[in-house]
Design a protein around this motif. Sequence first.
Motif, short mmCIF file in Angstrom:
data_model
loop_
_atom_site.label_atom_id
_atom_site.label_comp_id
_atom_site.label_asym_id
_atom_site.label_seq_id
_atom_site.Cartn_x
_atom_site.Cartn_y
_atom_site.Cartn_z
N THR A 92 0.24 -1.55 9.89
CA THR A 92 -0.56 -2.52 10.64
C THR A 92 -1.44 -1.75 11.61
O THR A 92 -0.94 -1.03 12.46
N GLU A 93 -2.76 -1.89 11.44
CA GLU A 93 -3.70 -1.23 12.33
C GLU A 93 -4.29 -2.27 13.27
O GLU A 93 -4.55 -3.40 12.87
N ILE A 94 -4.52 -1.88 14.51
CA ILE A 94 -5.17 -2.77 15.46
C ILE A 94 -6.53 -2.16 15.77
O ILE A 94 -6.62 -1.05 16.29
N LYS A 95 -7.59 -2.88 15.39
CA LYS A 95 -8.95 -2.41 15.59
C LYS A 95 -9.75 -3.57 16.16
O LYS A 95 -9.73 -4.66 15.60
N ASP A 96 -10.43 -3.36 17.25
CA ASP A 96 -11.20 -4.42 17.92
C ASP A 96 -10.32 -5.64 18.19
O ASP A 96 -10.70 -6.78 17.95
N ASN A 97 -9.11 -5.41 18.67
CA ASN A 97 -8.13 -6.46 18.98
C ASN A 97 -7.77 -7.33 17.79
O ASN A 97 -7.37 -8.48 17.94
N LYS A 98 -7.94 -6.82 16.56
CA LYS A 98 -7.55 -7.56 15.37
C LYS A 98 -6.50 -6.75 14.62
O LYS A 98 -6.65 -5.55 14.44
N LYS A 99 -5.44 -7.44 14.19
CA LYS A 99 -4.40 -6.76 13.41
C LYS A 99 -4.76 -6.84 11.94
O LYS A 99 -5.14 -7.88 11.44
N ARG A 100 -4.64 -5.70 11.25
CA ARG A 100 -4.90 -5.67 9.82
C ARG A 100 -3.82 -4.85 9.14
O ARG A 100 -3.45 -3.79 9.64
N ASP A 101 -3.34 -5.33 8.00
CA ASP A 101 -2.40 -4.55 7.22
C ASP A 101 -3.21 -3.68 6.27
O ASP A 101 -4.02 -4.17 5.51
N VAL A 102 -2.99 -2.38 6.36
CA VAL A 102 -3.73 -1.42 5.56
C VAL A 102 -2.74 -0.64 4.72
O VAL A 102 -1.69 -0.22 5.21
N GLU A 103 -3.08 -0.46 3.43
CA GLU A 103 -2.22 0.36 2.58
C GLU A 103 -2.68 1.80 2.70
O GLU A 103 -3.84 2.11 2.49
N ARG A 104 -1.76 2.67 3.07
CA ARG A 104 -2.08 4.06 3.32
C ARG A 104 -1.23 4.95 2.42
O ARG A 104 -0.06 4.68 2.21
N LYS A 105 -1.84 6.01 1.90
CA LYS A 105 -1.09 6.94 1.06
C LYS A 105 -0.12 7.74 1.92
O LYS A 105 -0.49 8.24 2.97
N ILE A 106 1.12 7.86 1.46
CA ILE A 106 2.11 8.62 2.21
C ILE A 106 1.84 10.12 2.05
O ILE A 106 1.96 10.89 2.98
N PHE A 107 1.47 10.53 0.82
CA PHE A 107 1.18 11.94 0.56
C PHE A 107 -0.22 12.08 -0.02
O PHE A 107 -0.38 12.15 -1.24
N PRO A 108 -1.26 12.12 0.84
CA PRO A 108 -2.61 12.26 0.30
C PRO A 108 -2.72 13.54 -0.53
O PRO A 108 -2.22 14.59 -0.12
N GLY A 109 -3.36 13.43 -1.69
CA GLY A 109 -3.55 14.60 -2.54
C GLY A 109 -2.42 14.82 -3.55
O GLY A 109 -2.43 15.82 -4.25
N TYR A 110 -1.47 13.88 -3.63
CA TYR A 110 -0.36 14.06 -4.56
C TYR A 110 -0.08 12.78 -5.35
O TYR A 110 -0.22 11.68 -4.83
N VAL A 111 0.35 12.95 -6.59
CA VAL A 111 0.77 11.84 -7.45
C VAL A 111 2.13 12.22 -8.00
O VAL A 111 2.37 13.38 -8.35
N LEU A 112 3.05 11.25 -8.05
CA LEU A 112 4.37 11.51 -8.61
C LEU A 112 4.40 11.03 -10.06
O LEU A 112 3.95 9.93 -10.35
N VAL A 113 4.92 11.87 -10.95
CA VAL A 113 4.96 11.54 -12.38
C VAL A 113 6.38 11.73 -12.88
O VAL A 113 6.98 12.79 -12.70
N LYS A 114 6.92 10.67 -13.52
CA LYS A 114 8.25 10.78 -14.15
C LYS A 114 8.00 11.08 -15.62
O LYS A 114 7.41 10.28 -16.33
N MET A 115 8.46 12.27 -16.05
CA MET A 115 8.17 12.67 -17.42
C MET A 115 9.22 13.63 -17.95
O MET A 115 9.98 14.23 -17.20
N VAL A 116 9.24 13.74 -19.28
CA VAL A 116 10.04 14.75 -19.96
C VAL A 116 9.09 15.93 -20.13
O VAL A 116 8.03 15.79 -20.74
N LEU A 117 9.46 17.07 -19.58
CA LEU A 117 8.55 18.22 -19.60
C LEU A 117 8.55 18.92 -20.96
O LEU A 117 9.56 19.46 -21.39
N THR A 118 7.42 18.83 -21.64
CA THR A 118 7.21 19.56 -22.89
C THR A 118 5.84 20.21 -22.76
O THR A 118 5.10 19.91 -21.83
#
Length: 173
Positions: free
Chosen positions: A48-74
């Motif tokens: 929840t960000e407060i900007k100009d006295n307005k509350k907004r729910d913002v989706e933020r990346k926890i690990f910018p620059g990374y993607v998690l992949v579930k895979m069988v490594l071949t």
Amino acid sequence: MPEEGKWYVVHTYSGYENKVASNLEKTVENRQLQDLIQEIRVPTETVTEIKDNKKRDVERKIFPGYVLVKMVLTDESWYVVRNIRGCTGFVGPSSKPIPLTNEEVARLGVEKREVEVNYDVGDSVQIVDGPLEGFVGTVEEVDLEKNRVRVTVSMFGRETPVELELDQAETMD
């Protein structure tokens, strides 16, 4: 019977996480590689960000620059992921993919694990984990989707609402 995949961390150009994830999903679908590359996630949190006295729910990346992949490594799965546009490689020594441990997967909250909830709104619960361990409170709200429970705890003579994960609280015996 497809082999059980492990979670790997893929490094991407910053800001390309969603693009890499969607391109990888399309490639997996087109090449029918669902048994090798099983799941792709860009971990996010709602803040929840407060900007100009307005509350907004913002989706933020926890690990910018990374993607998690579930895979069988071949060789094939490694090649497919490695050659997605915007992907710079796997996280690990000399770009050799190292899977996340079960503890790391649990800590990151990547896989939803089922939590038995034996309490309901209005019940008294004891906090069994975290900084408020040992405190007793009353359940105000249970959110199974987000794995959260809001408990009101009496601290210093004041009623204080506390957000916890579902498994951090237990019913009083």
